[in-house]
Design an enzyme around this catalytic site. Structure first.
Site, mmCIF file in Angstrom:
data_model
loop_
_atom_site.group_PDB
_atom_site.id
_atom_site.type_symbol
_atom_site.label_atom_id
_atom_site.label_comp_id
_atom_site.label_asym_id
_atom_site.label_seq_id
_atom_site.Cartn_x
_atom_site.Cartn_y
_atom_site.Cartn_z
ATOM 1 N N LYS A 123 35.928 41.954 43.946
ATOM 2 C CA LYS A 123 35.329 40.940 44.539
ATOM 3 C C LYS A 123 36.307 39.980 45.310
ATOM 4 O O LYS A 123 36.264 39.492 46.496
ATOM 5 C CB LYS A 123 34.290 39.882 43.691
ATOM 6 C CG LYS A 123 35.213 38.868 42.636
ATOM 7 C CD LYS A 123 34.027 38.128 41.773
ATOM 8 C CE LYS A 123 34.838 37.705 40.714
ATOM 9 N NZ LYS A 123 35.963 36.891 40.742
ATOM 10 N N ARG B 208 29.748 30.375 38.102
ATOM 11 C CA ARG B 208 29.639 31.424 37.020
ATOM 12 C C ARG B 208 28.677 31.193 35.851
ATOM 13 O O ARG B 208 28.571 32.144 34.955
ATOM 14 C CB ARG B 208 31.030 31.853 36.345
ATOM 15 C CG ARG B 208 31.822 32.773 36.957
ATOM 16 C CD ARG B 208 33.275 32.433 36.508
ATOM 17 N NE ARG B 208 34.055 33.673 36.139
ATOM 18 C CZ ARG B 208 35.040 34.017 37.080
ATOM 19 N NH1 ARG B 208 35.264 33.533 38.339
ATOM 20 N NH2 ARG B 208 35.907 34.935 36.844
ATOM 21 N N ARG C 159 45.658 47.244 36.445
ATOM 22 C CA ARG C 159 46.465 46.209 37.055
ATOM 23 C C ARG C 159 47.233 45.412 36.188
ATOM 24 O O ARG C 159 47.612 44.059 36.194
ATOM 25 C CB ARG C 159 45.625 45.421 37.979
ATOM 26 C CG ARG C 159 44.720 44.344 37.523
ATOM 27 C CD ARG C 159 44.216 43.565 38.525
ATOM 28 N NE ARG C 159 43.402 42.438 37.724
ATOM 29 C CZ ARG C 159 42.300 41.706 38.251
ATOM 30 N NH1 ARG C 159 41.957 41.848 39.421
ATOM 31 N NH2 ARG C 159 41.669 41.004 37.607
ATOM 32 N N ARG D 218 48.895 40.478 35.529
ATOM 33 C CA ARG D 218 48.268 39.438 34.920
ATOM 34 C C ARG D 218 48.225 39.134 33.481
ATOM 35 O O ARG D 218 48.001 40.077 32.685
ATOM 36 C CB ARG D 218 46.864 39.171 35.486
ATOM 37 C CG ARG D 218 46.812 38.655 36.993
ATOM 38 C CD ARG D 218 45.522 38.953 37.766
ATOM 39 N NE ARG D 218 44.227 38.355 36.824
ATOM 40 C CZ ARG D 218 43.208 38.071 37.231
ATOM 41 N NH1 ARG D 218 42.906 38.030 38.661
ATOM 42 N NH2 ARG D 218 42.139 37.250 36.495
ATOM 43 N N ARG E 197 36.015 38.953 28.684
ATOM 44 C CA ARG E 197 35.439 38.502 30.061
ATOM 45 C C ARG E 197 34.378 39.112 30.414
ATOM 46 O O ARG E 197 33.535 38.587 31.015
ATOM 47 C CB ARG E 197 36.544 38.723 31.099
ATOM 48 C CG ARG E 197 37.799 37.556 30.722
ATOM 49 C CD ARG E 197 39.028 38.075 31.526
ATOM 50 N NE ARG E 197 38.926 37.820 32.941
ATOM 51 C CZ ARG E 197 39.706 38.566 33.742
ATOM 52 N NH1 ARG E 197 40.690 39.643 33.367
ATOM 53 N NH2 ARG E 197 39.267 38.524 35.029
#
Ligand code: AMP
Length: 193
Positions: free
Chosen positions: A14, A89, A128, A132, A143
């Site tokens: 997103k 959210r 990835r 992070r 999450r």
């Protein structure tokens, strides 16, 4: 179509699509994740508070998030439109956003959902993971659980309001941008009928 929201699980792409869509549509992207990360980097009071929630894969408490978005949406650059990425959210955030927009006589035009399976998301996020601090498998799964527990209700709420358009988030980045642009064009045609 000037006030939009893009929603999808972590790793659905997103953020990437928000950048591309906002450039195409010439509206300002507003990513709560990016604003929090900037505050963490700059070691602001908000950043210090947000970081411990982010590192655990938890949501930052609603009151902090809502206050931050309220300030951001009061800035002049979003007067002509924005693309929210990663907010709201929770249902409490939906209510807060409704209030912020209603106080200026505004509301969202459309909500785009990027749909991607949990397994696909985990694979993408692990790929990835070096970039992070909130991207290890345990945190990723947490999450995702939170997405299902809290954010699915947000998606349902916008579906009930007739604002939701769901786009398949699987495939090459360009294809997904094309799909979302097509979906939005259909939505705007439908809303002018
Ligand atoms: P994102 O880049 O959208 O995945 O957001 C990264 C992290 O920032 C999330 O895992 C949360 O800890 C925090 N965050 C971003 N947006 C929100 C929000 N709307 N409500 C609460 N926490 C948020």
């Amino acid at each position: 179509m000037t006030r939009l929201l893009i929603i999808g699980p972590p790793g659905s792409g997103k953020g990437t699509q928000a950048q591309r869509l906002s450039a195409h549509l010439e509206i300002v992207p507003v990513s709560t994740g990016d604003i929090f990360r900037m505050n963490v980097l700059e070691q602001t009071v908000l950043g210090t508070e947000a970081q411990r929630h982010m590192d655990n894969g938890d949501l930052v408490p609603d009151h902090l998030t809502n206050d931050m978005v309220r300030q951001r949406l009061a800035m002049p650059d979003v007067e002509d439109g924005f693309l929210l990425d990663g907010y709201p959210r929770t249902l409490a955030q939906v209510e807060a956003l409704d209030g912020m927009l209603a106080s200026s006589g505004l509301r969202l035009d459309a909500v785009l959902e990027l749909s991607v399976s949990d397994e696909q998301v985990v694979q993408r996020l692990l790929a990835r993971a070096d970039d992070r601090s909130d991207d290890n498998e345990e945190v990723i799964r947490h999450r995702l659980d939170l997405y299902h527990e809290q954010t699915n209700a947000v998606v349902s709420e916008y579906a009930e309001r007739g604002l939701l358009t769901t786009v398949d988030g699987l495939g090459p980045v360009n294809d997904i941008t094309d799909r979302t642009m097509t979906a939005l064009a259909m939505t705007s045609i439908a809303s002018t009928r």
